[in-house]
Design an enzyme around this catalytic site. Structure first.
Site, PDB file in Angstrom:
ATOM      1  N   SER A 164      89.205  45.947  70.617  1.00 38.60           N
ATOM      2  CA  SER A 164      90.580  46.232  70.185  1.00 38.60           C
ATOM      3  C   SER A 164      91.011  47.616  70.660  1.00 38.60           C
ATOM      4  O   SER A 164      90.311  48.596  70.398  1.00 38.60           O
ATOM      5  CB  SER A 164      90.663  46.220  68.663  1.00 38.60           C
ATOM      6  OG  SER A 164      90.200  44.996  68.182  1.00 38.60           O
ATOM      7  N   ARG A 185      88.208  51.798  60.165  1.00 51.01           N
ATOM      8  CA  ARG A 185      87.922  52.313  61.516  1.00 51.01           C
ATOM      9  C   ARG A 185      87.956  53.834  61.577  1.00 51.01           C
ATOM     10  O   ARG A 185      88.431  54.434  62.545  1.00 51.01           O
ATOM     11  CB  ARG A 185      88.890  51.756  62.558  1.00 51.01           C
ATOM     12  CG  ARG A 185      88.859  50.269  62.735  1.00 51.01           C
ATOM     13  CD  ARG A 185      87.512  49.757  63.247  1.00 51.01           C
ATOM     14  NE  ARG A 185      87.593  48.332  63.424  1.00 51.01           N
ATOM     15  CZ  ARG A 185      87.376  47.455  62.442  1.00 51.01           C
ATOM     16  NH1 ARG A 185      87.019  47.874  61.242  1.00 51.01           N
ATOM     17  NH2 ARG A 185      87.468  46.164  62.668  1.00 51.01           N
ATOM     18  N   GLU A 223      92.408  52.848  68.987  1.00 51.67           N
ATOM     19  CA  GLU A 223      91.084  52.788  68.350  1.00 51.67           C
ATOM     20  C   GLU A 223      89.998  53.531  69.155  1.00 51.67           C
ATOM     21  O   GLU A 223      89.263  54.317  68.581  1.00 51.67           O
ATOM     22  CB  GLU A 223      90.684  51.323  68.121  1.00 51.67           C
ATOM     23  CG  GLU A 223      89.471  51.222  67.220  1.00 51.67           C
ATOM     24  CD  GLU A 223      89.044  49.789  66.956  1.00 51.67           C
ATOM     25  OE1 GLU A 223      89.832  49.017  66.387  1.00 51.67           O
ATOM     26  OE2 GLU A 223      87.912  49.461  67.322  1.00 51.67           O
TER      27      GLU A 223
HETATM   28  C1  FAD Z   1      83.990  43.572  73.537  1.00 47.66           C
HETATM   29  C2  FAD Z   1      84.020  44.601  72.440  1.00 47.66           C
HETATM   30  C3  FAD Z   1      84.159  44.214  71.123  1.00 47.66           C
HETATM   31  C4  FAD Z   1      84.199  45.157  70.096  1.00 47.66           C
HETATM   32  N1  FAD Z   1      84.320  44.719  68.817  1.00 47.66           N
HETATM   33  C5  FAD Z   1      84.328  45.605  67.800  1.00 47.66           C
HETATM   34  C6  FAD Z   1      84.422  45.156  66.439  1.00 47.66           C
HETATM   35  O1  FAD Z   1      84.495  43.975  66.157  1.00 47.66           O
HETATM   36  N2  FAD Z   1      84.447  46.093  65.464  1.00 47.66           N
HETATM   37  C7  FAD Z   1      84.345  47.440  65.728  1.00 47.66           C
HETATM   38  O2  FAD Z   1      84.356  48.240  64.784  1.00 47.66           O
HETATM   39  N3  FAD Z   1      84.239  47.892  67.008  1.00 47.66           N
HETATM   40  C8  FAD Z   1      84.223  47.022  68.034  1.00 47.66           C
HETATM   41  N4  FAD Z   1      84.122  47.463  69.334  1.00 47.66           N
HETATM   42  C9  FAD Z   1      84.042  48.901  69.591  1.00 47.66           C
HETATM   43  C10 FAD Z   1      82.587  49.437  69.757  1.00 47.66           C
HETATM   44  O3  FAD Z   1      81.696  48.391  70.011  1.00 47.66           O
HETATM   45  C11 FAD Z   1      82.119  50.206  68.518  1.00 47.66           C
HETATM   46  O4  FAD Z   1      83.028  51.213  68.177  1.00 47.66           O
HETATM   47  C12 FAD Z   1      80.725  50.822  68.738  1.00 47.66           C
HETATM   48  O5  FAD Z   1      80.253  51.359  67.519  1.00 47.66           O
HETATM   49  C13 FAD Z   1      80.723  51.908  69.807  1.00 47.66           C
HETATM   50  O6  FAD Z   1      79.374  52.224  70.075  1.00 47.66           O
HETATM   51  P1  FAD Z   1      78.964  52.982  71.406  1.00 47.66           P
HETATM   52  O7  FAD Z   1      77.513  53.308  71.295  1.00 47.66           O
HETATM   53  O8  FAD Z   1      79.371  52.229  72.594  1.00 47.66           O
HETATM   54  O9  FAD Z   1      79.821  54.328  71.253  1.00 47.66           O
HETATM   55  P2  FAD Z   1      80.584  55.138  72.395  1.00 47.66           P
HETATM   56  O10 FAD Z   1      81.732  54.350  72.896  1.00 47.66           O
HETATM   57  O11 FAD Z   1      79.619  55.640  73.407  1.00 47.66           O
HETATM   58  O12 FAD Z   1      81.132  56.367  71.553  1.00 47.66           O
HETATM   59  C14 FAD Z   1      82.165  56.187  70.623  1.00 47.66           C
HETATM   60  C15 FAD Z   1      82.376  57.516  69.906  1.00 47.66           C
HETATM   61  O13 FAD Z   1      81.216  57.838  69.154  1.00 47.66           O
HETATM   62  C16 FAD Z   1      80.665  59.090  69.571  1.00 47.66           C
HETATM   63  N5  FAD Z   1      79.205  58.916  69.497  1.00 47.66           N
HETATM   64  C17 FAD Z   1      78.471  57.912  70.043  1.00 47.66           C
HETATM   65  N6  FAD Z   1      77.174  58.063  69.691  1.00 47.66           N
HETATM   66  C18 FAD Z   1      77.107  59.174  68.913  1.00 47.66           C
HETATM   67  C19 FAD Z   1      76.033  59.859  68.244  1.00 47.66           C
HETATM   68  N7  FAD Z   1      74.773  59.440  68.296  1.00 47.66           N
HETATM   69  N8  FAD Z   1      76.333  60.989  67.542  1.00 47.66           N
HETATM   70  C20 FAD Z   1      77.615  61.441  67.482  1.00 47.66           C
HETATM   71  N9  FAD Z   1      78.649  60.854  68.095  1.00 47.66           N
HETATM   72  C21 FAD Z   1      78.392  59.725  68.794  1.00 47.66           C
HETATM   73  C22 FAD Z   1      81.211  59.331  70.974  1.00 47.66           C
HETATM   74  O14 FAD Z   1      81.289  60.717  71.248  1.00 47.66           O
HETATM   75  C23 FAD Z   1      82.595  58.694  70.846  1.00 47.66           C
HETATM   76  O15 FAD Z   1      83.470  59.606  70.223  1.00 47.66           O
HETATM   77  C24 FAD Z   1      84.079  46.545  70.396  1.00 47.66           C
HETATM   78  C25 FAD Z   1      83.935  46.939  71.732  1.00 47.66           C
HETATM   79  C26 FAD Z   1      83.897  45.979  72.747  1.00 47.66           C
HETATM   80  C27 FAD Z   1      83.698  46.434  74.165  1.00 47.66           C
END
Ligand code: FAD
Length: 341
Positions: free
Chosen positions: A238, A164, A334
């Site tokens: 998480s 992570r 996380e």
């Molecule tokens: C129900 C649920 C289940 C989940 N299960 C998992 C799982 O099984 N495994 C897991 O690893 N994660 C899980 N997650 C967490 C999440 O889905 C991941 O971390 C996902 O990759 C986040 O993507 P996002 O586009 O929503 O990022 P955001 O939440 O919008 O951003 C997360 C971070 O990334 C940065 N960021 C986003 N896009 C960019 C970009 N293009 N360039 C630079 N920085 C950027 C943001 O500034 C922030 O710091 C879960 C979340 C939920 C709600």
């Protein structure tokens, strides 16, 4: 490109907590990215890059600009016998990318089905689930250096991937806008079924020798059953990482708490189940203000009743303190916590 002033971020984060940004800037095309590269001066102390908002908790407003990279596009780059290199723009929905890869007859990311968010965020914390991490298939990341305005290409080994974590989330936090990712996928499928639950789910589906798509379907079913749906109860998956401790600490804890799940990582370190630690401190289903610990999964904090970001943070802090007190283990958060920028 879309610009909105004084925007609410409530619908742009999976916790659905209220926060305001002075400006929203939505990049929708390569021309928008060109303009952003040369004309916009990104200030990481006030501005924020946001994906789908599924790994972030807003505990304050953004006094600057929230930049959304919504540029989409995906294609096969090279296709040689078994190995196929694909490329996806940062604005692609991750789960749709997994389904598209299965449609192309490719495997490698099926265990990462149904993880919310966009492809551009996937390298940030090296998304992982059911025994597979992004790092297992990632070839390279293309990113814009927000300071020097140069486009950089990071090979997988330069991303400093860990559990992570990556350089983008740690040493280089706030420095890059990820624009594209490349993944190395396979035509010949090898199922990765070692992680608890997948084999049983496939068996229940009556499948002995699964295809990649069937593994994806089994994982979708498992996730839908085990995790609260953010559309119903706002959450970010998480909230804490599973703590990684040295083997001696793990053995001492296991002697004292025989049902504590311990997963050896190598001969020096082991991972502990954060959900078990939290549940045994009595937090599962517990509410504090509008925030609560899910009664489905102790690792998931939920916005039960119009919680503020600070209410969710207070609950997280109380959980952290009680786990520290009882087990002398420090839980790490996380999702990214954003206090006023
Ligand atoms: C129900 C649920 C289940 C989940 N299960 C998992 C799982 O099984 N495994 C897991 O690893 N994660 C899980 N997650 C967490 C999440 O889905 C991941 O971390 C996902 O990759 C986040 O993507 P996002 O586009 O929503 O990022 P955001 O939440 O919008 O951003 C997360 C971070 O990334 C940065 N960021 C986003 N896009 C960019 C970009 N293009 N360039 C630079 N920085 C950027 C943001 O500034 C922030 O710091 C879960 C979340 C939920 C709600």
């Amino acid at each position: 490109m879309k610009r909105t002033s004084n925007a609410s971020l409530k619908h742009l984060n999976s916790f659905a907590v209220e926060a305001q940004a002075d400006q929203l800037l939505e990049l929708e095309s390569e021309q928008d990215l060109e303009w952003f590269t040369h004309q916009y001066r990104f200030d990481p102390s006030h501005d924020l890059i946001l994906g789908a908002g599924s790994n972030i908790l807003f505990a304050g407003d953004i006094d600057g600009t929230v930049v959304l990279n919504r540029i989409t596009g995906k294609h096969i780059v090279t296709d040689s016998n078994d190995e196929v290199l694909i490329e996806a723009c940062a604005g692609e929905n991750w789960h749709q990318l997994v389904l598209w890869s299965l449609d192309q007859g490719l495997s490698g990311i099926e265990n990462l089905s149904l993880i919310p968010g966009l492809a551009g965020a996937a390298p940030m914390q090296n998304i992982g689930a059911y025994g597979v991490e992004l790092a297992d298939t990632l070839d390279s990341v293309q990113a814009l250096d927000l300071k020097s305005k140069e486009l950089r290409l990071f090979k997988a080994e330069d991303c400093h991937f860990a559990y992570r974590n990556s350089r983008f989330k740690s040493s280089d936090a706030g420095r890059y806008l990820i624009t594209r990712i490349r993944l190395r996928l396979q035509r010949n499928f090898t199922a990765k079924l070692a992680y608890a639950g997948i084999g049983e789910e496939l068996q229940a589906m009556g499948i002995d020798v699964p295809t990649a798509r069937q593994v994806s379907e089994a994982i979708i079913q498992l996730r839908e059953r085990k995790l609260p749906d953010p559309k119903i109860s706002g959450n970010a998956g998480s909230f804490f990482k599973n703590p990684v401790v040295n083997i001696t600490t793990a053995n001492l804890l296991k002697n004292e708490f025989s049902d504590l799940p311990v997963y050896p990582l190598n001969d020096r370190q082991a991972k502990l189940s954060a959900a078990w630690l939290i549940e045994s401190c009595g937090w599962k289903g517990h509410c504090m203000g509008g925030a609560a610990v899910s009664d489905q999964h102790a690792l998931v904090l939920i916005n039960k009743d119009n919680a503020t970001g600070n209410e969710l943070l207070s609950l997280a802090e109380a959980i952290r303190e009680s786990v520290q007190h009882r087990f002398a283990i420090e839980l790490q958060t996380e999702p990214r916590i954003v206090q006023t920028l």
